[in-house]
Design a protein around this motif. Structure first.
Motif, PDB file in Angstrom:
ATOM      1  N   UNK A  57       0.736  -1.142   0.036  1.00  0.00           N
ATOM      2  CA  UNK A  57       0.186  -0.017  -0.002  1.00  0.00           C
ATOM      3  C   UNK A  57       0.831   1.286  -0.138  1.00  0.00           C
ATOM      4  N   UNK A  58       1.805   1.197   0.921  1.00  0.00           N
ATOM      5  CA  UNK A  58       2.783   2.499   0.864  1.00  0.00           C
ATOM      6  C   UNK A  58       4.093   2.079   1.507  1.00  0.00           C
ATOM      7  N   UNK A  59       4.909   2.946   1.494  1.00  0.00           N
ATOM      8  CA  UNK A  59       6.279   2.715   2.288  1.00  0.00           C
ATOM      9  C   UNK A  59       6.707   4.279   2.525  1.00  0.00           C
ATOM     10  N   UNK A  60       7.325   4.189   3.698  1.00  0.00           N
ATOM     11  CA  UNK A  60       7.985   5.360   4.227  1.00  0.00           C
ATOM     12  C   UNK A  60       9.490   5.204   4.769  1.00  0.00           C
ATOM     13  N   UNK A  61      10.470   5.851   4.110  1.00  0.00           N
ATOM     14  CA  UNK A  61      11.884   5.713   4.808  1.00  0.00           C
ATOM     15  C   UNK A  61      12.172   6.838   5.499  1.00  0.00           C
ATOM     16  N   UNK A  62      12.536   6.753   6.654  1.00  0.00           N
ATOM     17  CA  UNK A  62      12.998   7.924   7.443  1.00  0.00           C
ATOM     18  C   UNK A  62      14.266   7.598   7.950  1.00  0.00           C
ATOM     19  N   UNK A  63      14.899   6.563   8.674  1.00  0.00           N
ATOM     20  CA  UNK A  63      16.035   6.241   8.935  1.00  0.00           C
ATOM     21  C   UNK A  63      16.530   4.815   9.273  1.00  0.00           C
ATOM     22  N   UNK A  64      17.516   4.371   9.697  1.00  0.00           N
ATOM     23  CA  UNK A  64      18.055   2.946   9.817  1.00  0.00           C
ATOM     24  C   UNK A  64      17.050   2.242  10.688  1.00  0.00           C
ATOM     25  N   UNK A  65      16.235   2.680  11.450  1.00  0.00           N
ATOM     26  CA  UNK A  65      15.425   1.918  12.395  1.00  0.00           C
ATOM     27  C   UNK A  65      14.057   2.200  12.478  1.00  0.00           C
ATOM     28  N   UNK A  66      13.541   3.435  11.701  1.00  0.00           N
ATOM     29  CA  UNK A  66      12.270   3.762  11.819  1.00  0.00           C
ATOM     30  C   UNK A  66      11.646   3.821  10.357  1.00  0.00           C
ATOM     31  N   UNK A  67      11.319   3.025   9.931  1.00  0.00           N
ATOM     32  CA  UNK A  67      10.528   2.933   8.441  1.00  0.00           C
ATOM     33  C   UNK A  67       9.269   2.121   8.487  1.00  0.00           C
ATOM     34  N   UNK A  68       8.658   2.343   7.591  1.00  0.00           N
ATOM     35  CA  UNK A  68       7.249   1.512   7.460  1.00  0.00           C
ATOM     36  C   UNK A  68       6.789   1.105   5.997  1.00  0.00           C
ATOM     37  N   UNK A  69       6.650  -0.344   5.938  1.00  0.00           N
ATOM     38  CA  UNK A  69       6.049  -0.792   4.655  1.00  0.00           C
ATOM     39  C   UNK A  69       4.743  -1.456   4.971  1.00  0.00           C
ATOM     40  N   UNK A  70       3.735  -0.803   4.426  1.00  0.00           N
ATOM     41  CA  UNK A  70       2.329  -1.271   4.725  1.00  0.00           C
ATOM     42  C   UNK A  70       1.842  -2.114   3.721  1.00  0.00           C
ATOM     43  N   UNK A  71       1.573  -3.310   4.085  1.00  0.00           N
ATOM     44  CA  UNK A  71       0.842  -4.252   3.066  1.00  0.00           C
ATOM     45  C   UNK A  71      -0.322  -4.522   3.393  1.00  0.00           C
ATOM     46  N   UNK A  72      -1.333  -4.659   2.428  1.00  0.00           N
ATOM     47  CA  UNK A  72      -2.641  -5.068   2.541  1.00  0.00           C
ATOM     48  C   UNK A  72      -2.773  -6.433   1.966  1.00  0.00           C
ATOM     49  N   UNK A  73      -3.524  -7.416   2.788  1.00  0.00           N
ATOM     50  CA  UNK A  73      -3.613  -8.882   2.397  1.00  0.00           C
ATOM     51  C   UNK A  73      -4.945  -9.084   2.343  1.00  0.00           C
TER      52      UNK A  73
END
Length: 162
Positions: free
Chosen positions: A100-116
């Motif tokens: 759905x989306x992803x957000x890259x911030x730093x080495x430890x704080x990122x998000x890949x949102x998947x829809x199942x």
């Protein structure tokens, strides 16, 4: 002589600041990096492989890709965690998995949102959905797929707890 040393210092600074290597800066949530193309490619490859495994009903193999963060280091899912993940997506079979989306911030704080989309028959014919939140992290220049844990080191908790 002073002018020569000043010029040498400026030249040295410019050479260091123009390097092609990943740069680290700081923020309140751990070290921050300037991502390079290779980072994005590696993250995309990991997330795509995970989604492909989910789409091909290879849930155990997808679970093998997952880590948690413990003491700032990635630790592979335990057998119990893998079993829980496999059980959940066996009882609720996967029809499709997409990013759905992803957000890259730093080495430890990122998000890949998947829809199942779950393959659950129902009378209302509406698709049954679930989400998986992954947190790609980098440790020692290697990217890992961790499950998103707002309590993990380096994650911006304010995003999850207001």
């Amino acid at each position: 002589m002073k002018k020569f040393l000043f010029c040498l210092a400026v030249l040295s600074f410019l050479l260091v600041s123009c390097s092609k290597e990943r740069k680290k800066t700081g923020n309140n949530f751990g070290p921050e990096i300037e991502f390079v193309k290779e980072d994005t490619l590696q993250i995309n490859s990991l997330v795509t492989e995970f989604m492909d495994l989910m789409n091909n009903k290879r849930i155990a193999d997808a679970a093998d890709m997952l880590y948690i963060v413990k003491d700032g280091k990635p630790v592979a899912f335990t057998d119990k965690q893998k079993k829980g993940f496999v059980t959940a997506y066996t009882l609720l079979p996967v029809k499709s998995c997409k990013l759905l989306s992803y957000e890259l911030i730093n080495e430890f704080n990122n998000e890949a949102k998947l829809q199942v989309e779950l393959d659950i028959p129902s009378e209302d014919k509406a698709p049954k959905m679930s989400k998986i939140f992954l947190n790609p992290i980098m440790v020692d220049d290697v990217w890992y797929l961790t499950t998103l844990d707002p309590n993990a080191e380096g994650v911006d908790r304010s995003k999850y707890f207001e």
